[in-house]
Design a protein around this motif. Sequence first.
Motif, PDB file in Angstrom:
ATOM      1  N   GLU A   1      10.435   5.986  -1.884  1.00 51.80           N
ATOM      2  CA  GLU A   1      10.944   6.424  -3.192  1.00 51.80           C
ATOM      3  C   GLU A   1      11.398   5.232  -4.021  1.00 51.80           C
ATOM      4  OE1 GLU A   1      12.444  10.973  -2.250  1.00 51.80           O
ATOM      5  OE2 GLU A   1      13.879   9.319  -2.060  1.00 51.80           O
ATOM      6  N   LYS A   2      11.958   4.236  -3.377  1.00 56.29           N
ATOM      7  CA  LYS A   2      12.376   3.016  -4.079  1.00 56.29           C
ATOM      8  C   LYS A   2      11.188   2.285  -4.680  1.00 56.29           C
ATOM      9  CE  LYS A   2      14.988  -1.270  -3.314  1.00 56.29           C
ATOM     10  NZ  LYS A   2      15.723  -2.090  -2.306  1.00 56.29           N
TER      11      LYS A   2
ATOM     12  N   GLU B   1       6.363   9.549  -4.914  1.00 53.96           N
ATOM     13  CA  GLU B   1       6.930  10.890  -4.822  1.00 53.96           C
ATOM     14  C   GLU B   1       6.574  11.458  -3.446  1.00 53.96           C
ATOM     15  OE1 GLU B   1       6.457  15.382  -6.724  1.00 53.96           O
ATOM     16  OE2 GLU B   1       5.491  13.666  -7.700  1.00 53.96           O
ATOM     17  N   ILE B   2       7.557  11.915  -2.716  1.00 52.61           N
ATOM     18  CA  ILE B   2       7.323  12.477  -1.388  1.00 52.61           C
ATOM     19  C   ILE B   2       6.950  13.946  -1.549  1.00 52.61           C
ATOM     20  CG2 ILE B   2       8.238  12.808   0.923  1.00 52.61           C
ATOM     21  CD1 ILE B   2       8.021   9.857  -0.058  1.00 52.61           C
ATOM     22  N   VAL B   3       5.719  14.272  -1.193  1.00 54.71           N
ATOM     23  CA  VAL B   3       5.211  15.625  -1.360  1.00 54.71           C
ATOM     24  C   VAL B   3       5.409  16.459  -0.089  1.00 54.71           C
ATOM     25  CG1 VAL B   3       3.140  16.993  -1.900  1.00 54.71           C
ATOM     26  CG2 VAL B   3       3.548  14.802  -3.061  1.00 54.71           C
TER      27      VAL B   3
ATOM     28  N   ALA C   1       1.572   8.099  -5.363  1.00 51.82           N
ATOM     29  CA  ALA C   1       2.002   6.963  -6.175  1.00 51.82           C
ATOM     30  C   ALA C   1       2.276   7.407  -7.602  1.00 51.82           C
ATOM     31  CB  ALA C   1       0.942   5.868  -6.150  1.00 51.82           C
ATOM     32  N   LYS C   2       3.381   6.922  -8.150  1.00 58.58           N
ATOM     33  CA  LYS C   2       3.779   7.269  -9.517  1.00 58.58           C
ATOM     34  C   LYS C   2       3.837   6.054 -10.426  1.00 58.58           C
ATOM     35  CE  LYS C   2       3.813  11.561  -8.823  1.00 58.58           C
ATOM     36  NZ  LYS C   2       2.733  12.349  -9.430  1.00 58.58           N
TER      37      LYS C   2
ATOM     38  N   SER D   1       5.989  -1.767  -0.854  1.00 62.82           N
ATOM     39  CA  SER D   1       5.639  -2.380  -2.138  1.00 62.82           C
ATOM     40  C   SER D   1       4.187  -2.825  -2.164  1.00 62.82           C
ATOM     41  CB  SER D   1       6.564  -3.564  -2.428  1.00 62.82           C
ATOM     42  OG  SER D   1       6.453  -4.554  -1.416  1.00 62.82           O
ATOM     43  N   GLU D   2       3.685  -3.351  -1.032  1.00 61.53           N
ATOM     44  CA  GLU D   2       2.295  -3.803  -0.993  1.00 61.53           C
ATOM     45  C   GLU D   2       1.334  -2.622  -1.000  1.00 61.53           C
ATOM     46  OE1 GLU D   2      -0.614  -7.037  -0.690  1.00 61.53           O
ATOM     47  OE2 GLU D   2       1.241  -6.493  -1.717  1.00 61.53           O
ATOM     48  N   VAL D   3       1.692  -1.556  -0.303  1.00 60.60           N
ATOM     49  CA  VAL D   3       0.872  -0.346  -0.337  1.00 60.60           C
ATOM     50  C   VAL D   3       0.811   0.201  -1.761  1.00 60.60           C
ATOM     51  CG1 VAL D   3       0.761   2.066   0.404  1.00 60.60           C
ATOM     52  CG2 VAL D   3       1.184   0.270   2.081  1.00 60.60           C
ATOM     53  N   ARG D   4       1.957   0.205  -2.437  1.00 61.08           N
ATOM     54  CA  ARG D   4       1.958   0.708  -3.826  1.00 61.08           C
ATOM     55  C   ARG D   4       1.105  -0.165  -4.722  1.00 61.08           C
ATOM     56  NH1 ARG D   4       0.748   2.288  -7.574  1.00 61.08           N
ATOM     57  NH2 ARG D   4       1.788   3.401  -9.283  1.00 61.08           N
ATOM     58  N   ARG D   5       1.102  -1.482  -4.495  1.00 61.79           N
ATOM     59  CA  ARG D   5       0.312  -2.391  -5.338  1.00 61.79           C
ATOM     60  C   ARG D   5      -1.172  -2.068  -5.278  1.00 61.79           C
ATOM     61  NH1 ARG D   5      -2.923  -6.643  -4.796  1.00 61.79           N
ATOM     62  NH2 ARG D   5      -2.613  -6.820  -2.537  1.00 61.79           N
ATOM     63  N   ILE D   6      -1.684  -1.787  -4.096  1.00 65.26           N
ATOM     64  CA  ILE D   6      -3.136  -1.601  -3.939  1.00 65.26           C
ATOM     65  C   ILE D   6      -3.559  -0.144  -4.114  1.00 65.26           C
ATOM     66  CG2 ILE D   6      -3.322  -3.607  -2.439  1.00 65.26           C
ATOM     67  CD1 ILE D   6      -3.571  -1.703  -0.057  1.00 65.26           C
TER      68      ILE D   6
END
Length: 253
Positions: free
Chosen positions: A179-180, A184-186, A252-253, A129-134
């Motif tokens: 994924e949660k 998207e896993i490429v 990231a989506k 979640s923190e990686v997605r935030r930044i």
Amino acid sequence: MIQDPIFWKYVKDAEQEFSGWNFSWVTDSGRMKVQPLSWNFEQMIVPHIRQSQSMLDMGTGGGEFLSSLQPFPPSIYATEAYAPNVPIAKERLEPLGVKVVQIDNDDYLPFTDQQFDLIINQHEAYSPSEVRRILQKDGWLMTQQVGGLNDQQINQHLHKPLNQEFIEWNLATAVAQLEKNHFEIVYRKEEFSTERFYDIGALLYYLKAIPWQIPNFQIEEHMDDLYAIHLLIQKQGYFEVKQHRFVIHAQAK
């Protein structure tokens, strides 16, 4: 008392200082060898680095790997949680324009929302979640991870259980978490590659460098088991274990 001067020489030899994230003392001398993975993490990430404008390297160690990836994007940061590595990383990376940041909590990284378009992570813990935030929308997380079954044969020979904190860490778990958190896993792949130690000193040096494999490891407590591994090496020429690795490219989506 073990009466074997060769064994004791190797035990003494393993007191060699370890710093940063550099195994060259045992790898360059051929005392430890690792079978190559079917992928090359460096080759995977370099094209993304060349296109990036703002990049983060998570868990840079002493900066050894990152320093080999030049030229860098206009904005580049590196994090490191292990305090003794931070001055080593700063000395190596800051003259190259990398801002090195010490962290102590995976759940909070001192960066703004969507600050980066590329995050690379080689063998470092992270909070999805923190990686997605930044990370910017359509930005990339590219990570190679050490799985929870890594080097389990070492633990078996020393009669120690695997570290329960990491035992469920594998490709399937990591993919589900990402994924949660709207990735998207490429690309994904998981492997168990062969790792060989050619003397007991190399194994002891390695265990000193990765204290999470056997927490609070003390040579004196395992002398008989270590000597048994030493005799195995003397007989067959090596002590073989399996590394557990997986790699993920996530957008990231």
